[in-house]
Design an enzyme around this catalytic site. Structure first.
Site, mmCIF file in Angstrom:
data_model
loop_
_atom_site.group_PDB
_atom_site.id
_atom_site.type_symbol
_atom_site.label_atom_id
_atom_site.label_comp_id
_atom_site.label_asym_id
_atom_site.label_seq_id
_atom_site.Cartn_x
_atom_site.Cartn_y
_atom_site.Cartn_z
ATOM 1 N N ASP A 177 0.886 -1.169 0.000
ATOM 2 C CA ASP A 177 0.000 0.000 0.000
ATOM 3 C C ASP A 177 0.919 1.213 0.000
ATOM 4 O O ASP A 177 1.675 1.419 0.948
ATOM 5 C CB ASP A 177 -0.872 -0.039 1.259
ATOM 6 C CG ASP A 177 -1.781 1.179 1.368
ATOM 7 O OD1 ASP A 177 -1.551 2.190 0.654
ATOM 8 O OD2 ASP A 177 -2.718 1.137 2.189
ATOM 9 N N SER A 210 -0.240 11.677 -16.277
ATOM 10 C CA SER A 210 -1.572 11.908 -16.831
ATOM 11 C C SER A 210 -1.596 13.246 -17.545
ATOM 12 O O SER A 210 -0.883 14.178 -17.170
ATOM 13 C CB SER A 210 -2.587 11.927 -15.691
ATOM 14 O OG SER A 210 -3.840 12.345 -16.165
ATOM 15 N N TYR A 241 -7.328 16.145 -8.347
ATOM 16 C CA TYR A 241 -6.604 15.129 -9.123
ATOM 17 C C TYR A 241 -5.479 15.795 -9.916
ATOM 18 O O TYR A 241 -4.324 15.351 -9.882
ATOM 19 C CB TYR A 241 -7.564 14.394 -10.065
ATOM 20 C CG TYR A 241 -6.871 13.389 -10.956
ATOM 21 C CD1 TYR A 241 -6.366 12.194 -10.437
ATOM 22 C CD2 TYR A 241 -6.710 13.626 -12.318
ATOM 23 C CE1 TYR A 241 -5.721 11.269 -11.251
ATOM 24 C CE2 TYR A 241 -6.062 12.703 -13.139
ATOM 25 C CZ TYR A 241 -5.571 11.529 -12.602
ATOM 26 O OH TYR A 241 -4.927 10.625 -13.413
ATOM 27 N N LYS A 288 -1.412 15.348 -9.737
ATOM 28 C CA LYS A 288 -0.608 14.896 -10.874
ATOM 29 C C LYS A 288 0.381 15.973 -11.346
ATOM 30 O O LYS A 288 1.474 15.651 -11.804
ATOM 31 C CB LYS A 288 -1.514 14.447 -12.021
ATOM 32 C CG LYS A 288 -2.310 13.172 -11.707
ATOM 33 C CD LYS A 288 -1.380 11.963 -11.608
ATOM 34 C CE LYS A 288 -2.143 10.652 -11.484
ATOM 35 N NZ LYS A 288 -1.260 9.485 -11.320
HETATM 36 P P1 NAD Z 1 -6.980 1.442 -12.102
HETATM 37 O O1 NAD Z 1 -7.930 2.026 -11.140
HETATM 38 O O2 NAD Z 1 -7.371 0.212 -12.835
HETATM 39 O O3 NAD Z 1 -5.565 1.165 -11.423
HETATM 40 C C1 NAD Z 1 -5.047 1.904 -10.346
HETATM 41 C C2 NAD Z 1 -4.462 0.941 -9.359
HETATM 42 O O4 NAD Z 1 -3.891 1.646 -8.258
HETATM 43 C C3 NAD Z 1 -5.523 0.004 -8.792
HETATM 44 O O5 NAD Z 1 -5.102 -1.324 -8.956
HETATM 45 C C4 NAD Z 1 -5.607 0.409 -7.344
HETATM 46 O O6 NAD Z 1 -5.930 -0.660 -6.479
HETATM 47 C C5 NAD Z 1 -4.203 0.924 -7.100
HETATM 48 N N1 NAD Z 1 -4.109 1.732 -5.888
HETATM 49 C C6 NAD Z 1 -4.924 2.722 -5.451
HETATM 50 N N2 NAD Z 1 -4.525 3.164 -4.253
HETATM 51 C C7 NAD Z 1 -3.433 2.432 -3.912
HETATM 52 C C8 NAD Z 1 -2.573 2.404 -2.779
HETATM 53 N N3 NAD Z 1 -2.773 3.217 -1.736
HETATM 54 N N4 NAD Z 1 -1.537 1.534 -2.772
HETATM 55 C C9 NAD Z 1 -1.332 0.695 -3.815
HETATM 56 N N5 NAD Z 1 -2.128 0.659 -4.896
HETATM 57 C C10 NAD Z 1 -3.164 1.519 -4.940
HETATM 58 O O7 NAD Z 1 -6.664 2.601 -13.142
HETATM 59 P P2 NAD Z 1 -5.435 2.803 -14.153
HETATM 60 O O8 NAD Z 1 -5.994 3.620 -15.245
HETATM 61 O O9 NAD Z 1 -4.749 1.558 -14.473
HETATM 62 O O10 NAD Z 1 -4.500 3.757 -13.277
HETATM 63 C C11 NAD Z 1 -3.104 3.635 -13.220
HETATM 64 C C12 NAD Z 1 -2.469 5.002 -13.237
HETATM 65 O O11 NAD Z 1 -2.753 5.612 -14.493
HETATM 66 C C13 NAD Z 1 -2.975 5.971 -12.171
HETATM 67 O O12 NAD Z 1 -1.883 6.627 -11.589
HETATM 68 C C14 NAD Z 1 -3.819 6.942 -12.954
HETATM 69 O O13 NAD Z 1 -3.847 8.204 -12.362
HETATM 70 C C15 NAD Z 1 -3.106 6.951 -14.279
HETATM 71 N N6 NAD Z 1 -3.913 7.427 -15.409
HETATM 72 C C16 NAD Z 1 -5.045 6.774 -15.784
HETATM 73 C C17 NAD Z 1 -5.807 7.268 -16.841
HETATM 74 C C18 NAD Z 1 -7.075 6.585 -17.291
HETATM 75 O O14 NAD Z 1 -7.830 7.193 -18.048
HETATM 76 N N7 NAD Z 1 -7.339 5.347 -16.918
HETATM 77 C C19 NAD Z 1 -5.403 8.427 -17.497
HETATM 78 C C20 NAD Z 1 -4.232 9.065 -17.111
HETATM 79 C C21 NAD Z 1 -3.494 8.544 -16.052
#
Ligand code: NAD
Length: 293
Positions: free
Chosen positions: A63, A140, A153, A157
């Site tokens: 975590d 992001s 958010y 970021k």
């Molecule tokens: P997702 O929600 O599927 O994955 C995020 C993961 O982070 C999850 O598995 C969640 O359990 C984990 N997480 C959250 N809090 C946590 C903690 N305290 N300790 C450990 N793990 C934790 O979404 P994703 O899109 O795969 O996100 C991954 C990254 O990509 C993030 O940083 C997100 O900001 C970034 N992102 C996503 C998008 C999008 O549109 N999906 C766009 C730009 C950036």
């Protein structure tokens, strides 16, 4: 010798796909430590890697908001080294600022900003001592430009951008490369996992009607953008691989070239007003389409 890669947030989305790809590499050149906050969610990852990957995959609890848990994960890395650290875990938060509680805002900053920074902090001494390393961070578009109803958010970021850029300057002296993989919308659990003000929420009912109506428009826009432009995690993984395989990785990689022109007014018109005007038009234009074309 295998390249040891430790990834955060591997129970879903980008982290999961990257872990699967690297652990399934036919040449078995990577040893992946796929970490996740809640090990009860490891089945999905295990389903995806199908079969045994004893020599290329280990799953660890981590975590990123819990220092103890980060240290424990680090100590469980059998090779006693991490060549590539991937800071990927993150959460979204959407809604009018007035509807957000301080506790929620803190939680977002705790994960996205402090979690990312303390993960890097924990693995930095080892990388410095071994004389090389890669730090890859899932960035992001919201870390490069402001987006309405995403204030906290975006703040988190943007802050990650600042931390990474600052570190990148220093870490050149240690043969450690920092790279941000800047993503636009990606088809993951992100939208389901993010905290979002919903129409029925009492916190939202307290917000003025004009803001609520703009928020409705924004949500429609957002839905459309995800429908039209969202990438699959495989597309993102390809960009991660570019960065991983490059002998001299760039500081920023953009996964979706279509989004770059949106940022360019920020550079060409430094007073910032053009970006704000453009974005407002794109999102709130009354044609109801808000297409980013
Ligand atoms: P997702 O929600 O599927 O994955 C995020 C993961 O982070 C999850 O598995 C969640 O359990 C984990 N997480 C959250 N809090 C946590 C903690 N305290 N300790 C450990 N793990 C934790 O979404 P994703 O899109 O795969 O996100 C991954 C990254 O990509 C993030 O940083 C997100 O900001 C970034 N992102 C996503 C998008 C999008 O549109 N999906 C766009 C730009 C950036």
């Amino acid at each position: 010798e295998q390249t040891v890669v430790l990834i955060t947030g591997c129970s879903s989305g980008i982290g999961l796909s990257l872990a699967v790809r690297l652990a399934s590499d036919p040449a078995k050149i990577y040893k992946v430590y796929a970490t996740m906050r809640n090990l009860a969610k490891k089945e999905r990852l295990l389903d995806c890697v199908k079969g045994l990957h004893k020599d290329t995959l280990d799953i660890l609890q981590m975590d990123i908001t819990d220092q103890r848990s980060i240290l424990d994960a680090r100590d469980r890395v059998r090779e006693k080294r991490v060549n590539i650290l991937v800071c990927n875990a993150g959460v979204g938060l959407m809604g009018p600022l007035e509807a957000q509680s301080l506790a929620t805002m803190r939680q977002i900053l705790e994960v996205n900003l402090l979690g990312t920074i303390s993960t890097i902090q924990t693995f930095l001494p080892g990388m410095k001592a071994q004389g090389h390393g890669r730090i890859l961070v899932t960035g992001s578009i919201g870390g490069l430009q402001g987006l309405p109803f995403n204030e906290v958010y975006c703040a988190s970021k943007f802050a990650v951008e600042g931390a990474c850029e600052s570190l990148a300057i220093l870490l050149q002296h240690f043969n450690i490369h920092v790279s941000l993989i800047e993503c636009g919308p990606v088809n993951t659990d992100f939208l389901d996992n993010l905290q979002r003000a919903e129409p029925g929420d009492s916190s939202l009912q307290q917000v003025d009607a004009h803001t609520r109506s703009l928020y409705d428009t924004y949500l429609q826009h957002c839905g459309m953008v995800f429908q039209n432009a969202a990438q699959d995690t495989e597309d993102i993984v390809k960009v991660f691989l570019d960065a991983i395989q490059s002998s001299n990785p760039a500081f920023r990689y953009y996964t979706n070239n279509a989004l770059i022109p949106l940022s360019s007014p920020k550079i060409s018109a430094l007073d910032g007003s053009q970006y704000i005007r453009n974005m407002s038009k794109i999102i709130f234009s009354t044609n109801g389409k808000g297409e980013q074309k």
